[in-house]
Write a protein that holds these residues in place. Structure first.
Motif, short mmCIF file in Angstrom:
data_model
loop_
_atom_site.label_atom_id
_atom_site.label_comp_id
_atom_site.label_asym_id
_atom_site.label_seq_id
_atom_site.Cartn_x
_atom_site.Cartn_y
_atom_site.Cartn_z
N PHE C 45 0.83 -1.20 0.00
CA PHE C 45 0.00 0.00 0.00
C PHE C 45 0.87 1.25 0.00
CE2 PHE C 45 -2.87 3.03 2.30
CZ PHE C 45 -3.77 3.17 1.25
N ALA C 46 1.91 1.23 0.82
CA ALA C 46 2.82 2.38 0.84
C ALA C 46 3.53 2.53 -0.50
CB ALA C 46 3.85 2.22 1.96
N VAL C 49 1.12 4.15 -2.85
CA VAL C 49 1.00 5.59 -2.63
C VAL C 49 2.24 6.33 -3.15
CG1 VAL C 49 0.78 7.40 -0.88
CG2 VAL C 49 -0.52 5.30 -0.65
N TYR C 54 1.43 13.46 -5.51
CA TYR C 54 0.89 14.00 -4.26
C TYR C 54 -0.44 14.71 -4.49
CZ TYR C 54 0.71 16.71 0.04
OH TYR C 54 0.32 17.27 1.21
N SER C 58 -3.80 13.74 -2.39
CA SER C 58 -4.31 14.72 -1.43
C SER C 58 -5.73 15.12 -1.80
CB SER C 58 -3.39 15.94 -1.34
OG SER C 58 -3.46 16.68 -2.51
N LYS C 59 -6.11 14.88 -3.04
CA LYS C 59 -7.48 15.18 -3.43
C LYS C 59 -8.38 13.98 -3.20
CE LYS C 59 -9.26 16.15 -7.70
NZ LYS C 59 -8.83 16.52 -9.05
N TYR C 62 -5.79 8.22 -0.05
CA TYR C 62 -4.83 7.19 -0.43
C TYR C 62 -5.52 5.99 -1.09
CZ TYR C 62 -1.89 9.85 2.76
OH TYR C 62 -1.20 10.85 3.38
N VAL C 63 -6.72 5.67 -0.59
CA VAL C 63 -7.42 4.52 -1.15
C VAL C 63 -8.30 5.00 -2.28
CG1 VAL C 63 -8.80 2.51 -0.59
CG2 VAL C 63 -7.52 3.64 1.20
N ASN C 268 3.88 11.18 0.07
CA ASN C 268 4.17 10.31 -1.07
C ASN C 268 5.66 10.35 -1.41
OD1 ASN C 268 1.51 11.31 -0.91
ND2 ASN C 268 1.06 10.52 -2.94
#
Lengths: 449, 331, 303
Positions: C45-46, C49, C54, C58-59, C62-63, C268
């Motif tokens: 997952f990391a 991302v 970014y 950020s909008k 992450y998921v 990110n």
């Protein structure tokens, strides 16, 4: 550390210096800008061992910097290259990330420190001056004194009355909001507490989180404590409390928490687990109506996220106690100090004499869209609306505090921060009295041994 | 698989082993060799670990900010912001820790809980992984590598990984289970009744891989002849492990036990990176850090907390090691 | 049956065990595959991302499904932090520290387990217990000590232990020594005494018994320890920041910290940087893995 300003803050009188002159000064800085920060980081020769002792005009100094974020780093590099152009002193920048630099300051200053170092105003600076770890800068201030208003001068003095800091910028803690949200919903900027609560209620009705809020990093909510304390009990009481001349069991402190309880339903829930950047994102996404924090964070986050900073606006925290109105706020200032163990003091002072000028601040602010300079009557040509308003607002304050963790002993600040997290988790009258008792008791052992 | 059968050591299976043979008297030359072997490591350990540790014990009786020197005189009350520094306070620091430092007792409690979770879940899980992998099931290299991954990652990365997982509005868990709105979100890291467990999941994630690798190295070193001897006798895998292999792994089991205790008492980085160990995540070593490493440090007080930590870990481990050695010598 | 397929390669012994207990086998697979997936999810997952811009996360959070996957975070992280320079520093610190630690620790462990001297137990406790001390407890006196010890200039241009790579190597060695002594001595204890008896009869000297007999036998342990030590020393941040004053002399962990920033942090980007920083430890692991997984055992190496 009286900070009773009389109101002649930065930017108060506007455009005393011609814009063209300012631009030219900034141009010199930009011309010489050859990413010195990066160059310094690459060269691996000794940081402080090899510097020359004397202070000839072509001397070299090293500068310990905690400006590790890209934007401040660039701004700082711009300032330093302008300083070189002006003074002939070559500066090698020794960058350490912000948190590490701060945590390490005690050993840094006692080890083999650089000739100059970045630091903060307030008790945070006075503490180290008191321990004899800093060199006084009175002769520098003899030359730059006229460039600064009294507020800035007072910020730069130790308890002994000597100067130990040359400030570069500050920024206000205010309530941020999106102009578009306020326009489309017809909200108005609240002047006092009742209007503030009414607005929060309305927002809640409109399915907007009234106040974005985060406290995982422990320090953000301290700003809320500061402002409530200053609004309710005034600046003098706030400073007394910070300086251990008032007790945490005072009814004044109870009032602060009681007022906070009233606001609690309108603060974003789950604050203890949220980083403030995420809170700022809810404001950016217009899911939240307002957010109380420093412009240095919220405006900077807007820039980083490439959000429309023109839509961002702010207002001073609403008045609560009419006798204090909106007279005070936190406006933390950052600047530079000279460690006692500095080697090339003559060169370092030369650089400081340059940094303490309006043109130096302008060179810095070219790359900074959220802080404001402290020099008298400064309106940097690169200021955006946020910065213009910040400068004006700070200038209007009767006094400014630095910040909860800059005005008191750090151990006490930590105790207060942890108590506030407990309060956020369980905002009840019982918790408030438990917290107050515990804080008073801890203050006793922290301050008295 | 290189578990080559070797007939040369069949007698080893006859547990218990014979009394350990004393290696006889040392010659002069051998004494010199032994001294040469020990000198550097012992000096290094004494100078850079024990010296400073004992100095910390002394510091714990002083009130000291880390600036300037120590003075052999009692502390004077200050009244204002600026305090007397480098002065002797007797046991005040200890007294303060026990009676007037709110995070202290929660920290003790959390350290105990941490230890229990490691003993009951993390360590056995790691041992189980090692045993299963050691049996050579298909893809064991992949499992081993993946399970060991968390051990290799830097703290910065681990902090980010779990921030991504637990973040209240944007995180993996809350988004997937649909609890990321402000009216229903689960505050994994902010709720003091929840966050220690959330962090323990992350800690187990790392500890299991760590234990696995140590144990695996132990299993690999165990004599394959043992296994074969046992299995030829018709024992199943489970019996083989418990009756034959596990007892011979006693020294490795001791390593695992000690490592588990050490890791639970020293546990520090995960909670520190999350919220500097406050609000339900207090741990002793974080309190030590917060007081010693910081802008204006309370080195004396922090050292006192460190001594407490040292004593509660030193005593059981020393007794354990001593007993263990005695038994070994006596066989 | 998949189980049988696996068994075919498992050799005679394992085949027997497997045939008799297929349920055990299946459970093993369920456990290992389940654990592997669980262990991987946070990391993947990391990674996911870190591959996204970014502005997008950020909008959208992450998921969310990616509009764009890009290595730009990696490129920026590499350039912005001057990472190569810091990598070199890390190598200069980690490599000597790991080798010296293992060498010294194996010496002590050998003496503790194979030479009968009176102070064995005391020494073992000295080293093991030293390993219990949190770094923070010893840092203040250590820092003062480092300011006092002079070093020749070819070792440290600061002229002191403080602010020198040599000093950093020294404390890493000292601090990890206890753990390695403890682990190695326990591994050495598993070596049957008979093997030593034989070599003594052959007239092998003390040093030969250490170098030629013991070290090869504990290679799995040495490999496992080398992996762990590399990870710990390479990832160490605490000693590096407290004992090194010059930013440009610090290891790669401080380059990561530099990216983390004061206020605004691009998660990110940091995730990408942290992924890059993890690569060397993965490589070391891959190289050493064979040493302790391919079953270098007592039986096969003896003689």
């Amino acid at each position: 550390m009286a900070q009773s300003s009389t109101g002649s803050g930065p930017g108060a009188a506007g455009h005393a210096v011609s814009r063209r002159g300012l631009l030219r000064a900034a141009g010199i800085g930009a011309g010489a800008l050859a990413v010195p920060g990066l160059a310094a980081a690459c060269s691996s020769d000794s940081g402080s061992g090899g510097t020359t002792k004397g202070g000839g005009s072509s001397s070299k100094i090293t500068f310990g910097s905690n400006y590790s974020d890209p934007a401040p780093k660039q701004a700082f590099a711009s300032l330093i290259s302008a300083a070189k152009a002006k003074t002939g002193v070559t500066t090698k920048i020794n960058t350490t990330d912000h948190n590490t630099f701060q945590n390490n300051i005690t050993s840094y200053l006692q080890g083999t420190p650089d000739d100059l170092a970045t630091w903060f105003a307030g008790y945070r600076m006075q503490y180290f001056a008191n321990q004899g770890l800093l060199d006084p800068l009175d002769d520098v201030w003899d030359k730059i004194g006229d460039n600064f208003p009294d507020v800035a001068k007072n910020l730069s003095k130790g308890v002994d009355g000597h100067y130990y800091l040359v400030p570069i910028y500050n920024y206000p803690w205010v309530v941020h909001y999106n102009k578009s949200t306020f326009a489309s919903k017809g909200y108005e900027v609240p002047k006092d507490w009742d209007a503030f609560i009414a607005l929060c209620k309305q927002m809640k009705k409109d399915k907007i989180v009234p106040l974005a809020f985060a406290d995982k990093d422990l320090w953000p909510a301290l700003g809320m404590f500061d402002i409530l304390n200053m609004r309710i009990n005034g600046y003098d009481y706030h400073m007394k409390l910070m300086q251990n001349k008032a007790a945490y069991t005072d009814k004044e402190v109870t009032k602060v928490f009681d007022q906070w309880r009233e606001l609690m339903p309108y603060l974003q829930s789950g604050a203890n687990g949220r980083i403030w950047q995420d809170a700022a994102k809810t404001l950016e996404a217009k899911k939240a109506g307002m957010m109380f924090q420093g412009t240095n964070q919220v405006a900077a986050q807007y820039v980083t996220d490439k959000k429309d900073i023109k839509d961002l606006d702010f207002f001073a925290y609403p008045a609560i106690n009419p006798s204090f109105g909106q007279d005070y706020m936190d406006a933390p200032a950052d600047g530079f100090m000279m460690p006692k163990k500095a080697k090339n003091t003559a060169g370092a002072k030369k650089v400081l004499e340059y940094i303490g000028t309006k043109e130096a601040e302008i060179a810095y602010l070219k790359y900074d869209q959220w802080d404001v300079g402290l020099a008298k009557d400064l309106v940097a040509p690169t200021y955006n609306d946020i910065q213009k308003k910040s400068a004006q607002m700070i200038a209007q304050q009767k006094a400014v505090a630095q910040f909860g963790d800059r005005d008191t002993d750090p151990a006490m600040a930590t105790a207060l921060e942890q108590a506030i997290q407990k309060f956020i988790g369980e905002p009840t009258a019982g918790m408030i009295s438990t917290i107050q008792q515990s804080l008073a008791k801890q203050a006793k052992s922290i301050f008295n041994g | 698989m290189a578990s080559t059968v070797n007939d040369a050591s069949p007698a080893v299976a006859q547990a218990p082993k014979r009394r350990r043979r004393r290696l006889g008297r040392l010659t002069k030359k051998e004494i010199l060799v032994v001294l040469g072997m020990l000198a550097v490591p012992v000096v290094v350990d004494l100078a850079f670990v024990w010296g400073p540790a004992l100095a910390s014990v002394v510091l714990s009786f002083f009130r000291w900010s880390g600036v300037g020197g120590l003075h052999p005189r009692a502390c004077r009350p200050s009244g204002g912001l600026i305090q007397d520094n480098g002065c002797f306070t007797g046991v005040d620091n200890y007294h303060r820790a026990a009676t007037n430092y709110p995070p202290f007792w929660p920290a003790v409690e959390h350290n105990v809980l941490w230890l229990l979770v490691f003993i009951v879940i993390a360590t056995p899980l790691g041992m189980l992984f090692a045993v299963v992998i050691d049996r050579g099931i298909k893809g064991s290299r992949v499992y081993q590598s993946v399970l060991f991954l968390p051990v290799m990652l830097s703290l910065a990365l681990i902090g980010i990984i779990w921030e991504f997982v637990y973040s209240p509005n944007y995180g993996l868990i809350n988004t997937v289970i649909g609890h990321n709105q402000d009216n229903n979100l689960i505050d994994w890291l902010g709720n003091p009744h929840l966050n220690l467990w959330a962090v323990l999941v992350a800690a187990t994630w790392r500890q299991a891989g760590y234990v696995m690798v140590l144990y695996l190295a132990g299993l690999k070193a165990a004599d394959p002849a043992l296994r074969e001897a046992a299995q030829v006798d018709g024992a199943n895998a489970w019996q083989t492990f418990w009756r034959v292999i596990f007892p011979t792994l006693r020294p490795i089991n001791i390593v695992i036990i000690v490592v588990t205790v050490i890791e639970s008492l020293r546990a520090f980085d995960l909670v520190y990176i999350i919220n500097k160990g406050s609000n339900g995540l207090e741990l002793l070593s974080v309190l030590v850090t917060n007081n010693i490493v910081g802008e204006t440090s309370q080195v004396g007080f922090g050292s006192a907390l460190g001594v407490v930590l040292l004593v509660i870990s030193l005593i059981p481990i020393s007794i354990f090691l001593y007993q263990n050695f005695k038994r070994k010598e006596g066989r | 049956m998949t189980a049988d397929g696996a068994l075919a390669r498992g050799g005679v012994v394992r085949q027997q065990a497997g045939r008799r207990f297929p349920i055990g086998r299946i459970l093993s697979y369920v456990l290992m595959i389940g654990a592997t997936v669980l262990w991987l999810v946070p990391i993947l997952f990391a990674l996911y991302v870190s591959l996204r811009p970014y502005a997008e996360t950020s909008k959208l959070g992450y998921v969310s499904l990616p509009h764009k996957l890009t290595f730009s975070n990696y490129v920026n992280a590499w350039q912005e932090s001057d990472m190569f320079h810091f990598f070199l520093n890390s190598v200069l610190i980690t490599l000597p520290a790991v080798i010296i630690t293992l060498f010294l620790a194996s010496l002590v462990a050998f003496v503790l387990t194979r030479v009968n001297i009176k102070i064995n137990v005391a020494l073992l406790i000295l080293f093991t217990a030293g390993n219990l001390l949190p770094q923070q407890v010893i840092i203040t006196p250590l820092y003062r000590l480092y300011l006092l010890i002079p070093l020749p200039h070819f070792l440290a241009d600061s002229g002191l232990m403080y602010n020198s790579i040599a000093g950093l190597v020294a404390i890493n060695v000292a601090f990890q020594l206890g753990f390695c002594v403890f682990v190695l001595s326990n591994f050495m204890r598993t070596i049957p005494d008979e093997m030593y008896e034989a070599s003594i009869v052959d007239g092998a000297s003390l040093w030969t018994r250490y170098w030629k007999l013991t070290l090869p036998l504990v290679r799995p342990a040495l490999a496992a320890l080398a992996t762990l030590l590399t990870t710990w020393i390479y990832n160490d941040f605490f000693w590096a920041i407290t004992l090194i004053e010059t930013g440009s002399r610090r290891p790669v962990t401080s380059a990561l910290a530099n990216l983390q920033g004061q206020f605004v942090s691009n998660q990110n980007l940091i995730a990408a940087a942290a992924m890059i920083v993890a690569i060397p430890t993965l490589v070391v692991y891959m190289l050493l893995q064979r040493q302790f997984i391919s079953g270098l055992t007592l039986g096969s190496t003896k003689g």
